[in-house]
Design a protein around this motif. Structure first.
Motif, short mmCIF file in Angstrom:
data_model
loop_
_atom_site.label_atom_id
_atom_site.label_comp_id
_atom_site.label_asym_id
_atom_site.label_seq_id
_atom_site.Cartn_x
_atom_site.Cartn_y
_atom_site.Cartn_z
N UNK A 9 19.05 48.94 96.24
CA UNK A 9 20.20 49.84 96.28
C UNK A 9 19.94 50.98 95.31
N UNK A 10 19.82 52.19 95.84
CA UNK A 10 19.49 53.33 94.98
C UNK A 10 20.67 54.28 94.93
N UNK A 11 21.40 54.29 93.83
CA UNK A 11 22.55 55.19 93.75
C UNK A 11 22.10 56.63 93.82
N UNK A 12 22.91 57.47 94.43
CA UNK A 12 22.55 58.88 94.52
C UNK A 12 22.53 59.55 93.14
N UNK A 24 24.23 48.64 91.63
CA UNK A 24 23.26 49.74 91.73
C UNK A 24 21.90 49.31 91.16
N UNK A 25 20.87 49.67 91.83
CA UNK A 25 19.48 49.39 91.46
C UNK A 25 19.07 47.93 91.61
N UNK A 26 19.93 47.09 92.18
CA UNK A 26 19.50 45.71 92.40
C UNK A 26 18.65 45.63 93.66
N UNK A 46 39.48 67.74 87.96
CA UNK A 46 38.93 66.67 87.12
C UNK A 46 39.77 65.43 87.25
N UNK A 47 39.09 64.29 87.18
CA UNK A 47 39.83 63.02 87.17
C UNK A 47 39.03 61.98 86.39
N UNK A 48 39.73 61.36 85.43
CA UNK A 48 39.10 60.31 84.62
C UNK A 48 39.13 59.00 85.39
N UNK A 49 38.00 58.27 85.40
CA UNK A 49 37.97 56.97 86.09
C UNK A 49 38.46 55.88 85.15
N UNK A 50 39.26 55.01 85.72
CA UNK A 50 39.88 53.94 84.94
C UNK A 50 38.86 52.97 84.36
N UNK A 51 38.05 52.42 85.23
CA UNK A 51 37.09 51.40 84.77
C UNK A 51 35.68 51.92 84.94
N UNK A 52 35.42 53.08 84.42
CA UNK A 52 34.11 53.70 84.61
C UNK A 52 33.03 52.77 84.08
N UNK A 53 31.99 52.60 84.90
CA UNK A 53 30.90 51.72 84.47
C UNK A 53 29.57 52.37 84.81
N UNK A 54 28.55 51.96 84.12
CA UNK A 54 27.17 52.27 84.49
C UNK A 54 26.83 53.74 84.62
N UNK A 55 25.86 54.00 85.46
CA UNK A 55 25.23 55.30 85.70
C UNK A 55 24.82 56.00 84.42
N UNK A 110 19.53 41.65 90.10
CA UNK A 110 20.29 42.77 89.55
C UNK A 110 19.62 43.24 88.27
N UNK A 111 19.71 44.55 87.97
CA UNK A 111 19.06 45.03 86.75
C UNK A 111 19.66 44.34 85.52
N UNK A 112 18.81 43.89 84.64
CA UNK A 112 19.29 43.25 83.42
C UNK A 112 19.67 41.79 83.60
#
Lengths: 395, 127
Positions: free
Chosen positions: A263-266, A198-200, A386-395, A165-167
């Motif tokens: 795994x390459x996220x769009x 993502x990216x792993x 619009x919608x805010x994500x609860x546990x937004x991570x990464x990208x 995994x990255x990192x």
């Protein structure tokens, strides 16, 4: 006999073959080369799948050792999933390569039935016991789901894949090495599951990559893990690096195969352009669902955003101006900070929906999204949500 | 070769009830066909319909409209509608927002649903 250009080339080939023949002491070299050529011709082309990147290598053993039947395989399954395989056939030369070809086809056939990894290995064990002659086979079969970013795997006596995994530092996936194929009628295969960030990168390999004449497999695996830790994550570069460092690491003379999947996220922005037809909504959902997952949305958020987006699309399609109904409608999705912004636009007229039925759809859109704006225009309608994500991570 | 959005299965055999399981997605494109299939299988002397949504990955407003309509149809025959929606299913909040529980009973497992439906009909005799 003589045709322009060809004779000279032909002469060179014949010459090379003759001199090789002279050099080959007991025909061992020919056998080896034939085995290698056959092996290489049997290895598959890697699939092109959204959300995943593949690279693979096969290298025949050196002249003084066996050319085995190591193989890799990768093929698309239903629902955007991909089956990946790495295997090792004990045997020599042409015979081992031919055997590998049988096993490869059989495994594909079972896998394409949609069977789970452990069940595929059970069938393979039966296949080897009933229909085959020859020694032991180890194989690992995994199903990668780029949508959920998971891998489900089972192993028949094969060393576990590495996940980088990255990192993080690379770790061996938890995969109990079950019974190798062709040993007993009562094998045990266990399935395990791993998450792929993502990216792993997921690396499947045969023992030739880790084992050497002076190097026991356990030490070789650790050396391989360290090489992966220092190496690039991009599959093609990773394969090149691992083969390059092979001699200093393991000094293997066995044949080897490796398969790397990343795994390459769009992209940050998703653009879907589909014909204005009811069946398009399901297409939109497939692409949008994958994109939302990679943008960090959880299951509930994915469902609720898909629903809001679906309602906007259905309304658009139901009321698109007849004259332009063949024109595509477009869905744009972007992530801005921890917010998902979706724009549905078409060439039709937005209709204030009747009380029953679609009225509920628009009410749901407003309920599920943080903000909904509908801009009707003469040339088309634009719905922005619009919608805010609860546990937004990464990208 | 297009896969259908959803399949309707009648795996669970029950004399008194119709038990249908929807595997896949229900949306405006297939809601009418699903309604037709369910009503074709539903007998008038049945105690009701158990619709198992635990393998249903997507429901849109047309699907919810279908549920309300089924509930209305069933009620006129004094039949009950029972939905199976597992705890934590993504669609749960949407069903709550639409107040589907005002027209249908919701259970988390098929076993629980069947038990309740049978107990109630054997007990005081459904009113």
């Amino acid at each position: 006999m003589e045709r322009g250009g060809i004779p000279e080339e032909g002469a060179v080939i014949v010459g090379a073959t003759l001199s090789a023949l002279k050099r080959a002491a007991h025909g061992v070299e020919i056998e080896r080369r034939l085995g290698e050529a056959l092996q290489l011709s049997l290895l598959p082309e890697l699939p092109v799948v959204p959300g995943l990147r593949f690279a693979a290598r096969y290298r025949a053993g050196t002249a003084d050792t066996r050319v085995g039947g190591d193989w890799y395989d990768a093929f698309p399954l239903r629902a955007g999933k991909v089956g990946i395989v790495i295997g090792d056939v004990v045997g020599q030369g042409v015979e081992a390569a031919a055997r590998m070809a049988h096993l490869q086809s059989a495994l594909r056939a079972y896998a394409l039935e949609g069977l789970r990894p452990a069940v595929v290995l059970e069938r393979m064990n039966g296949f080897v016991l009933e229909g085959e002659q020859g020694g032991m086979v180890t194989v690992l079969y995994a199903i990668v789901d780029p949508d959920g970013s998971t891998v489900k795997l089972a192993s028949a006596g094969h060393p576990p894949p590495l996940i980088h995994s990255p990192g993080g530092t690379p770790v061996f996936a938890e995969a109990r090495a079950g019974t190798p194929l062709g040993v007993t009628y009562f094998p045990t295969y266990e399935e395990s599951m791993a998450t792929l960030d993502p990216w792993s990168t997921l690396l499947l390999y045969t023992d030739g990559l880790a084992e050497g004449p002076e190097l026991p497999l356990a030490d070789g695996l650790e050396a391989l893990r360290l090489s992966v830790a220092d190496g690039p994550a991009e599959p093609e570069e990773l394969c090149r690096t691992l083969l390059g460092s092979l001699d200093t690491r393991a000094g293997s003379r066995d044949d080897l195969a490796l398969l790397a999947v990343q795994v390459t996220p769009p992209e940050r922005t998703l653009v879907i352009s589909v014909p204005t037809r009811p069946s398009s909504v399901a297409c939109m959902r497939r692409a949008m669902s994958r994109w939302l997952r990679s943008a960090g949305a959880d299951d509930v958020e994915i469902y609720e955003i898909l629903l809001a987006c679906g309602e906007a699309c259905v309304n658009t399609i139901a009321h698109a101006h007849p004259a332009v109904s063949d024109a595509p409608f477009e869905v744009h999705a972007t992530r801005e900070g921890d917010e998902i912004v979706i724009v549905v636009s078409d060439g039709g007229k937005w209709r204030r929906p009747p009380r029953a039925g679609r009225g509920r759809g628009v009410a749901l859109m407003r309920e599920l999204m943080d903000a909904v704006r509908i801009d009707p225009g003469d040339r088309g309608t634009r719905v922005t949500m619009r919608r805010r994500l609860e546990h937004a991570s990464g990208t | 070769m297009k896969a259908p959005l959803a399949q309707l299965r009648f795996d669970e055999l029950d004399d008194a009830l119709l038990v249908g399981r929807v595997v896949g997605e229900i949306e405006s494109a297939n809601a009418d066909a699903l309604r037709g299939a369910l009503l074709r299988h539903l007998r008038n002397d049945s105690a009701g319909l158990v619709l198992d949504l635990s393998s249903t990955s997507y429901l849109d407003s047309a699907a919810i409209e279908l549920l309300f309509e089924l509930a209305r149809r069933l009620r006129t025959h004094r039949q009950r509608l029972c939905l199976v929606v597992p705890a934590g299913a993504p669609m749960r909040r949407v069903l709550d927002l639409c107040e589907i529980d005002t027209v249908a009973e919701i259970h988390e497992t098929i076993d629980e649903a069947l038990r309740t439906m049978h107990e109630d009909s054997e007990g005081g005799g459904a009113g």
